[in-house]
Enzyme design. Structure first.
Site, mmCIF file in Angstrom:
data_model
loop_
_atom_site.group_PDB
_atom_site.id
_atom_site.type_symbol
_atom_site.label_atom_id
_atom_site.label_comp_id
_atom_site.label_asym_id
_atom_site.label_seq_id
_atom_site.Cartn_x
_atom_site.Cartn_y
_atom_site.Cartn_z
ATOM 1 N N HIS A 178 55.956 91.523 22.016
ATOM 2 C CA HIS A 178 57.227 90.378 21.348
ATOM 3 C C HIS A 178 56.908 89.199 22.224
ATOM 4 C CE1 HIS A 178 58.726 91.687 25.288
ATOM 5 N NE2 HIS A 178 59.464 90.750 25.176
ATOM 6 N N ASP A 179 56.313 89.130 23.227
ATOM 7 C CA ASP A 179 55.999 87.645 23.987
ATOM 8 C C ASP A 179 54.764 87.313 23.661
ATOM 9 O OD1 ASP A 179 58.761 87.523 24.995
ATOM 10 O OD2 ASP A 179 58.117 88.440 27.165
ATOM 11 N N ARG A 223 33.887 64.809 21.423
ATOM 12 C CA ARG A 223 33.827 65.946 22.539
ATOM 13 C C ARG A 223 35.053 66.761 22.794
ATOM 14 N NH1 ARG A 223 30.903 61.736 23.019
ATOM 15 N NH2 ARG A 223 29.276 61.385 24.217
ATOM 16 N N HIS A 272 55.924 92.561 32.130
ATOM 17 C CA HIS A 272 57.150 92.574 31.754
ATOM 18 C C HIS A 272 57.372 93.313 30.344
ATOM 19 C CE1 HIS A 272 60.859 91.258 29.595
ATOM 20 N NE2 HIS A 272 60.117 90.901 28.739
ATOM 21 N N ASP A 291 64.251 94.809 25.589
ATOM 22 C CA ASP A 291 64.002 93.397 26.108
ATOM 23 C C ASP A 291 65.011 93.328 27.063
ATOM 24 O OD1 ASP A 291 62.506 91.222 26.920
ATOM 25 O OD2 ASP A 291 63.251 90.272 25.227
#
Length: 479
Positions: free
Chosen positions: A108-109, A416, A61, A243
């Protein structure tokens, strides 16, 4: 006055480059080499944990958005050349203008969590249910610390992929990008700690764009590039439009690949919705491309229809948003243009076509039972992971400090869990803590816990879909 020379500063946090071309190429290399960028290949676009490689991921994308952004940027420059690029201070910055548009779109993502936007809501819900009460319990005996508690409570429960992107670029990955490349990613200009308001910048501030933890850096960049608070960098508008354009047919195309809809169903649904909304521009395009695609052989009709439709729509939409950019150039350059380019004129045929396709995706894809089933699985996984790592938030600051020094404490499970966190994220936490004044014990306690919660959010939100699922199985003894 529009002069892009003042925006394309060579400044970066460390080791600024000698000229604009080196600066731009350096930014490109840093982004492409970033592990956070590579992780996008295993992040959900719409369909989580998808095995079919032809279905879009966040990476594919983003590549499409980057291509759209290049196309828009080049188109804008070609139109501006009519008056001469020197009029706008762009004569030496064509490559910077185009490349920054593309690179901004590629990352951008980068702050989006595993399993897509549904995970953002899940993270915020968990924080509100499990963290805000702890913040409220901290001692605050003066007005400054009382306000600080309220601020961090608001900030930490407003996770957003846009704000996380700024944090990843600057602190967690420390890409040391140029200031203009960083600020181009700032899609929304409101801090997560700020209230929404009805100012004349309400669109630009409708979502969080950065966290309190990055507030100082954002303000420094804005000062260096002469960007007013609450305003955007001009290239951000190009990324946003790229976008929006990428979504025109992508989700529908993937839905056919997934078998949710057939080609004939897609055509019928779009046609009926166009007629219902009295939309003619999109209707004429789909009828033309559907007729042409149907002349091809059966296996290729799907590819032919979407390829022809995508080309026709992208070309039209790129020209349209480029015109909107130029017609509102001064406001966009100043960063005060309070709308997305594609949504500026609600009466325009391009917006109406865009709205039809958005409405169809919402109704037939996002509400699809398979998609929603995957979201429910994501909700269970994300919630469980935060529950698993909650012991690290239950520790007092002294025990947590001992953990980081590899000293033993009574909570054996925390000893842990700490080993599973990313070393880069732990370093970011330590650097933030090192800047605090330990003499103000109340403020130190509040902010130490704030940055510790950020650490856990950074770790879980930074996972890929498959890694989150694997971690969920391990920590819940499902293997």
């Amino acid at each position: 006055m529009i002069d892009y020379k003042e925006k394309f500063s060579l400044k970066r946090e460390f080791y600024s480059s000698a000229n604009i071309e080196i600066t731009v190429e350096s930014d490109r290399g840093r982004i492409f080499s970033s592990s956070a960028f590579r992780r996008l290949q295993k992040r959900t676009q719409v369909f989580a944990l998808e095995l079919n490689a032809s279905i879009r991921t966040r990476l594919t994308h983003s590549l499409e958005v980057g291509q759209n952004a290049r196309y828009i940027a080049r188109t804008i420059l070609e139109k501006l050349k009519i008056d001469g690029l020197d009029k706008y201070g762009l004569e030496e910055f064509e490559n910077a203008f185009i490349s920054t548009s593309e690179m901004t779109s590629l990352i951008h993502d980068i702050g989006n969590p595993p399993f897509g936007h549904f995970a953002e809501e899940t993270i915020n819900k968990w924080i509100k249910n499990n963290v805000l009460e702890k913040i409220a319990s901290f001692s605050a005996t003066n007005s400054e610390n009382i306000e600080l508690k309220e601020l961090v409570a608001k900030d930490i429960s407003n996770y957003d992929g846009n704000a996380q992107a700024i944090r990843i670029i600057t602190k967690l990955q420390r890409l040391n990008l140029s200031y203009f490349q960083i600020i181009s990613v700032l899609k929304y200009t409101r801090g997560a700690f700020e209230e929404k308001n009805s100012s004349n910048l309400n669109y630009l501030k409708k979502k969080p764009g950065f966290y309190f933890s990055e507030k100082e850096l954002v303000e420094n960049i804005q000062k260096e590039l002469n960007i007013k608070a609450g305003h955007r960098f001009p290239i951000t508008y190009i990324m946003e439009a790229a976008d929006d354009i990428s979504y025109l047919t992508a989700d529908l195309e993937d839905s056919v690949q997934k078998g949710i809809l057939s080609l004939d169903e897609v055509y019928t649904i779009i046609k009926e919705e166009c007629i219902r909304q009295n939309e003619e521009f999109l209707l004429s395009n789909i009828e033309k491309q559907y007729e042409r695609a149907k002349k091809d052989e059966e296996p290729y009709q799907f590819n032919m229809f979407f390829t022809l439709l995508r080309v026709a729509l992208v070309t039209n939409f790129v020209n349209y948003v480029s015109e909107v950019y130029i017609n509102n150039h001064q406001e966009i350059f100043d960063g005060s243009f309070n709308a997305a380019l594609l949504e500026y004129d609600k009466d325009d045929e391009h917006y109406k076509a865009y709205k039809v396709l958005k409405d169809i995706s919402a109704k037939y894809i996002y509400q699809n039972q398979e998609v929603q089933t995957l979201e429910l699985k994501a909700y269970a996984i994300i919630n469980s992971l935060f529950d698993n790592y909650k012991p690290l938030l239950d520790l007092d600051k002294n025990d947590f400090s001992k953990l980081l020094r590899n000293e033993r404490i009574d909570c054996f499970i925390s000893q842990r869990l700490i080993k599973r966190l990313s070393s880069k994220q732990i370093v970011a936490y330590k650097q933030d803590i090192s800047k605090l004044d330990e003499n103000d014990s109340e403020k130190f306690a509040i902010l130490e816990f704030y940055y510790r919660v950020r650490l856990i959010i950074d770790y879980i939100s930074g996972m890929t879909d498959d890694y989150a699922l694997e971690e969920y199985k391990i920590l819940n003894a499902l293997k």
